[in-house]
Write a protein that holds these residues in place. Structure first.
Motif, PDB file in Angstrom:
ATOM      1  N   LEU A 124      -6.656   0.125  -5.182  1.00  0.00           N
ATOM      2  CA  LEU A 124      -6.672  -1.265  -4.725  1.00  0.00           C
ATOM      3  C   LEU A 124      -5.475  -1.571  -3.837  1.00  0.00           C
ATOM      4  CD1 LEU A 124      -7.818  -3.105  -7.983  1.00  0.00           C
ATOM      5  CD2 LEU A 124      -9.148  -2.742  -5.911  1.00  0.00           C
ATOM      6  N   VAL A 125      -4.320  -1.028  -4.192  1.00  0.00           N
ATOM      7  CA  VAL A 125      -3.124  -1.221  -3.366  1.00  0.00           C
ATOM      8  C   VAL A 125      -3.334  -0.614  -1.981  1.00  0.00           C
ATOM      9  CG1 VAL A 125      -0.712  -0.539  -3.098  1.00  0.00           C
ATOM     10  CG2 VAL A 125      -1.512  -1.425  -5.295  1.00  0.00           C
ATOM     11  N   THR A 126      -3.951   0.569  -1.941  1.00  0.00           N
ATOM     12  CA  THR A 126      -4.249   1.213  -0.660  1.00  0.00           C
ATOM     13  C   THR A 126      -5.182   0.346   0.179  1.00  0.00           C
ATOM     14  OG1 THR A 126      -3.993   3.402  -1.648  1.00  0.00           O
ATOM     15  CG2 THR A 126      -5.181   3.293   0.437  1.00  0.00           C
ATOM     16  N   TRP A 127      -6.201  -0.246  -0.472  1.00  0.00           N
ATOM     17  CA  TRP A 127      -7.118  -1.126   0.240  1.00  0.00           C
ATOM     18  C   TRP A 127      -6.383  -2.336   0.792  1.00  0.00           C
ATOM     19  CZ3 TRP A 127     -11.503  -0.789   2.564  1.00  0.00           C
ATOM     20  CH2 TRP A 127     -12.451   0.159   2.164  1.00  0.00           C
ATOM     21  N   LEU A 128      -5.444  -2.895   0.019  1.00  0.00           N
ATOM     22  CA  LEU A 128      -4.711  -4.069   0.484  1.00  0.00           C
ATOM     23  C   LEU A 128      -3.863  -3.723   1.706  1.00  0.00           C
ATOM     24  CD1 LEU A 128      -3.972  -7.001   0.230  1.00  0.00           C
ATOM     25  CD2 LEU A 128      -2.271  -6.404  -1.501  1.00  0.00           C
ATOM     26  N   LYS A 129      -3.234  -2.561   1.698  1.00  0.00           N
ATOM     27  CA  LYS A 129      -2.474  -2.141   2.880  1.00  0.00           C
ATOM     28  C   LYS A 129      -3.393  -2.037   4.095  1.00  0.00           C
ATOM     29  CE  LYS A 129       1.343   0.441   0.755  1.00  0.00           C
ATOM     30  NZ  LYS A 129       2.030   1.756   0.686  1.00  0.00           N
ATOM     31  N   PHE A 130      -4.592  -1.497   3.881  1.00  0.00           N
ATOM     32  CA  PHE A 130      -5.568  -1.370   4.962  1.00  0.00           C
ATOM     33  C   PHE A 130      -5.976  -2.747   5.475  1.00  0.00           C
ATOM     34  CE2 PHE A 130     -10.127  -1.397   6.094  1.00  0.00           C
ATOM     35  CZ  PHE A 130     -10.100  -0.574   7.198  1.00  0.00           C
ATOM     36  N   LEU A 158      -4.280  -5.525   5.390  1.00  0.00           N
ATOM     37  CA  LEU A 158      -3.189  -6.140   6.141  1.00  0.00           C
ATOM     38  C   LEU A 158      -3.192  -5.667   7.593  1.00  0.00           C
ATOM     39  CD1 LEU A 158      -0.093  -6.247   3.751  1.00  0.00           C
ATOM     40  CD2 LEU A 158      -1.207  -8.184   4.848  1.00  0.00           C
ATOM     41  N   GLU A 159      -3.415  -4.376   7.787  1.00  0.00           N
ATOM     42  CA  GLU A 159      -3.452  -3.833   9.149  1.00  0.00           C
ATOM     43  C   GLU A 159      -4.681  -4.350   9.899  1.00  0.00           C
ATOM     44  OE1 GLU A 159      -1.038  -2.353  10.450  1.00  0.00           O
ATOM     45  OE2 GLU A 159       0.146  -1.802   8.697  1.00  0.00           O
ATOM     46  N   GLU A 160      -5.839  -4.361   9.222  1.00  0.00           N
ATOM     47  CA  GLU A 160      -7.064  -4.845   9.850  1.00  0.00           C
ATOM     48  C   GLU A 160      -6.952  -6.330  10.181  1.00  0.00           C
ATOM     49  OE1 GLU A 160     -10.426  -3.213  10.441  1.00  0.00           O
ATOM     50  OE2 GLU A 160      -8.781  -1.799  10.743  1.00  0.00           O
ATOM     51  N   ASP A 161      -6.328  -7.061   9.273  1.00  0.00           N
ATOM     52  CA  ASP A 161      -6.168  -8.496   9.435  1.00  0.00           C
ATOM     53  C   ASP A 161      -5.471  -8.809  10.747  1.00  0.00           C
ATOM     54  OD1 ASP A 161      -6.309 -11.152   8.826  1.00  0.00           O
ATOM     55  OD2 ASP A 161      -5.335 -10.988   6.880  1.00  0.00           O
ATOM     56  N   TRP A 162      -4.430  -8.036  11.057  1.00  0.00           N
ATOM     57  CA  TRP A 162      -3.673  -8.299  12.268  1.00  0.00           C
ATOM     58  C   TRP A 162      -4.332  -7.673  13.497  1.00  0.00           C
ATOM     59  CZ3 TRP A 162       0.228 -11.611  12.806  1.00  0.00           C
ATOM     60  CH2 TRP A 162       0.857 -11.641  14.056  1.00  0.00           C
ATOM     61  N   ALA A 163      -4.780  -6.429  13.368  1.00  0.00           N
ATOM     62  CA  ALA A 163      -5.344  -5.735  14.524  1.00  0.00           C
ATOM     63  C   ALA A 163      -6.583  -6.443  15.056  1.00  0.00           C
ATOM     64  CB  ALA A 163      -5.701  -4.292  14.143  1.00  0.00           C
ATOM     65  N   GLY A 164      -7.354  -7.089  14.162  1.00  0.00           N
ATOM     66  CA  GLY A 164      -8.572  -7.752  14.595  1.00  0.00           C
ATOM     67  C   GLY A 164      -8.321  -9.011  15.398  1.00  0.00           C
ATOM     68  N   SER A 165      -7.081  -9.478  15.470  1.00  0.00           N
ATOM     69  CA  SER A 165      -6.822 -10.737  16.164  1.00  0.00           C
ATOM     70  C   SER A 165      -5.530 -10.705  16.969  1.00  0.00           C
ATOM     71  CB  SER A 165      -6.769 -11.878  15.145  1.00  0.00           C
ATOM     72  OG  SER A 165      -6.885 -13.117  15.789  1.00  0.00           O
ATOM     73  N   GLN A 166      -5.189  -9.529  17.493  1.00  0.00           N
ATOM     74  CA  GLN A 166      -3.943  -9.411  18.258  1.00  0.00           C
ATOM     75  C   GLN A 166      -3.949 -10.309  19.493  1.00  0.00           C
ATOM     76  OE1 GLN A 166      -3.664  -5.162  18.925  1.00  0.00           O
ATOM     77  NE2 GLN A 166      -2.103  -4.944  17.358  1.00  0.00           N
ATOM     78  N   GLN A 167      -5.126 -10.537  20.061  1.00  0.00           N
ATOM     79  CA  GLN A 167      -5.183 -11.360  21.276  1.00  0.00           C
ATOM     80  C   GLN A 167      -4.764 -12.800  21.012  1.00  0.00           C
ATOM     81  OE1 GLN A 167      -9.207 -11.912  22.672  1.00  0.00           O
ATOM     82  NE2 GLN A 167     -10.057 -11.482  20.652  1.00  0.00           N
ATOM     83  N   HIS A 168      -4.885 -13.232  19.745  1.00  0.00           N
ATOM     84  CA  HIS A 168      -4.514 -14.605  19.405  1.00  0.00           C
ATOM     85  C   HIS A 168      -3.127 -14.698  18.771  1.00  0.00           C
ATOM     86  CE1 HIS A 168      -8.598 -15.700  20.324  1.00  0.00           C
ATOM     87  NE2 HIS A 168      -9.070 -14.893  19.385  1.00  0.00           N
ATOM     88  N   LEU A 218       1.872  -6.693  -2.654  1.00  0.00           N
ATOM     89  CA  LEU A 218       2.360  -5.313  -2.526  1.00  0.00           C
ATOM     90  C   LEU A 218       3.790  -5.211  -3.050  1.00  0.00           C
ATOM     91  CD1 LEU A 218       0.986  -4.289   1.003  1.00  0.00           C
ATOM     92  CD2 LEU A 218       0.198  -3.489  -1.233  1.00  0.00           C
ATOM     93  N   CYS A 219       4.614  -6.220  -2.757  1.00  0.00           N
ATOM     94  CA  CYS A 219       5.999  -6.206  -3.215  1.00  0.00           C
ATOM     95  C   CYS A 219       6.074  -6.272  -4.733  1.00  0.00           C
ATOM     96  CB  CYS A 219       6.759  -7.368  -2.586  1.00  0.00           C
ATOM     97  SG  CYS A 219       8.463  -7.511  -3.142  1.00  0.00           S
ATOM     98  N   VAL A 220       5.265  -7.156  -5.355  1.00  0.00           N
ATOM     99  CA  VAL A 220       5.262  -7.276  -6.809  1.00  0.00           C
ATOM    100  C   VAL A 220       4.874  -5.952  -7.460  1.00  0.00           C
ATOM    101  CG1 VAL A 220       4.020  -8.336  -8.736  1.00  0.00           C
ATOM    102  CG2 VAL A 220       4.955  -9.776  -6.917  1.00  0.00           C
ATOM    103  N   HIS A 221       4.007  -5.183  -6.781  1.00  0.00           N
ATOM    104  CA  HIS A 221       3.638  -3.848  -7.268  1.00  0.00           C
ATOM    105  C   HIS A 221       4.662  -2.798  -6.833  1.00  0.00           C
ATOM    106  CE1 HIS A 221      -0.429  -4.238  -9.100  1.00  0.00           C
ATOM    107  NE2 HIS A 221      -0.382  -5.394  -8.476  1.00  0.00           N
ATOM    108  N   ARG A 222       5.749  -3.257  -6.214  1.00  0.00           N
ATOM    109  CA  ARG A 222       6.856  -2.394  -5.776  1.00  0.00           C
ATOM    110  C   ARG A 222       6.397  -1.319  -4.801  1.00  0.00           C
ATOM    111  NH1 ARG A 222       9.726  -2.087 -11.737  1.00  0.00           N
ATOM    112  NH2 ARG A 222      10.756  -4.115 -11.609  1.00  0.00           N
ATOM    113  N   LYS A 223       5.544  -1.735  -3.875  1.00  0.00           N
ATOM    114  CA  LYS A 223       5.066  -0.841  -2.827  1.00  0.00           C
ATOM    115  C   LYS A 223       5.705  -1.248  -1.508  1.00  0.00           C
ATOM    116  CE  LYS A 223       2.342   1.150  -5.738  1.00  0.00           C
ATOM    117  NZ  LYS A 223       2.683   2.502  -6.254  1.00  0.00           N
TER     118      LYS A 223
END
Length: 320
Positions: free
Chosen positions: A30-36, A38-48, A65-70
């Motif tokens: 799940l942590v790996t998915w959250l990292k993914f 976060l990247e998708e969240d930004w990459a999908g809207s870089q133009q804005h 992610l921080c609370v999970h110490r990642k």
């Protein structure tokens, strides 16, 4: 199909708080998915130059992610720092206390858990001081930071940064909160206010000692709300700004209702009265129904457009 940044972040915070079994396998996935996300969240809207979802969800992702110490990539953190520095959290000309507060909690967590270098840590401390200062300056005469629902988030910032004892604004907010606890009726809003009532913030989840947790949870049956007698008449007005809608006023009708009816009750009643041309749709969320479509016009997250709920002439409703 769509980044579930905020929902997954809240789930991971809740999972950590419930002291899960020692097997880290499912949690790590799940942590790996959250990292993914976060990247998708930004990459999908870089133009804005803003996340595909919102800065609120983006901040929640970093906090979880921080609370999970990642560790989080520095570029991900710098995007949020830049948004705070340039005042991009607000919308429709208003401030967004909840977004700023979640971002400040994420900054505080990254600093306290020592997940960043000293230079970036200094920038994070400066950013959260700015956020806290703005909250103090913008506190309303009712004692709330923003509204009743964003206030617990803001108070968590004071708790996490150990400023609640020295800021009189915190005491005013607590007094206002205690007088309005009846507003917190969903699990999601209760989860925001309960830690504050006990002097905790979400950052404390990271340092919980699970072996000390007692299994004391017992289900309760909520008491039914008291019935309110009488009737009222609500004027329901729907407006759409130019240039999207050449006809600025889309709807303007009086809707008779029983006293104590909710806005959702009013909208439903409007669909059943002549001339039978009012329509709306909602989406279920952890906070309750979200108004997604009115008279065929749908909110568009990619375009950052949404339906704003106002009490005439221009007062934002507490439940936005």
């Amino acid at each position: 199909e769509w980044p579930e940044t905020g929902r997954l972040a809240l789930y991971l915070l809740g999972l950590r708080a419930t002291c899960p079994p020692p097997d880290p396998g499912p949690q790590r996935l799940l942590v790996t998915w959250l990292k993914f996300y976060l990247e998708e969240d930004w990459a999908g809207s870089q133009q804005h130059s803003h996340p595909l979802t919102s800065y609120y969800q983006y901040s929640l992702g970093i906090l979880a992610l921080c609370v999970h110490r990642k560790r989080v990539r520095e570029e991900v953190i710098h995007r949020l720092l830049a948004a705070e520095h340039h005042g991009r959290f607000g919308h429709a000309g208003s401030s967004a206390v909840d977004t700023a507060a979640v971002a400040a909690l994420a900054f505080a967590c990254l600093d306290q858990e020592r997940l960043v270098g000293s230079r970036l840590a200094a920038q994070l401390r400066a950013a959260r001081r700015r956020v806290r200062k703005r909250m103090v300056e913008e506190q309303g005469p009712d004692g709330f930071f923003g509204n009743v629902y964003s206030t617990p988030w803001a108070m968590q910032v004071f708790i996490a940064t150990k400023k609640c004892q020295t800021q009189p604004e915190y005491s005013r907010a607590m007094a206002a909160l205690l007088e309005n606890l009846g507003a917190f009726t969903t699990a999601a809003t209760m989860a925001q206010v309960l830690p504050v009532l006990h002097g905790h913030s979400y950052l404390d989840i990271a340092s919980m000692h699970c072996w000390e947790e007692a299994d004391t949870l017992t289900p309760i049956s909520p008491e039914p709300l008291p019935e309110v007698s009488g009737t009222m008449t609500v004027r329901l007005v729907v407006e759409c700004p130019l240039p999207r809608c050449p006809q600025h006023h889309l709807y303007d009708q009086l809707v008779p209702m029983p006293a104590g009816a909710s806005l959702l009750d009013v909208l439903t009643a409007a669909t059943k009265q002549e001339p039978y041309d009012f329509t709306f749709d909602t989406q279920d969320t952890p906070q309750g129904p979200f108004l997604s479509r009115v008279l065929g016009l749908e909110s568009q997250q990619k375009q950052q457009s949404y339906w704003q709920l106002l009490s005439a002439p221009s007062t934002n409703l507490q439940m936005g």
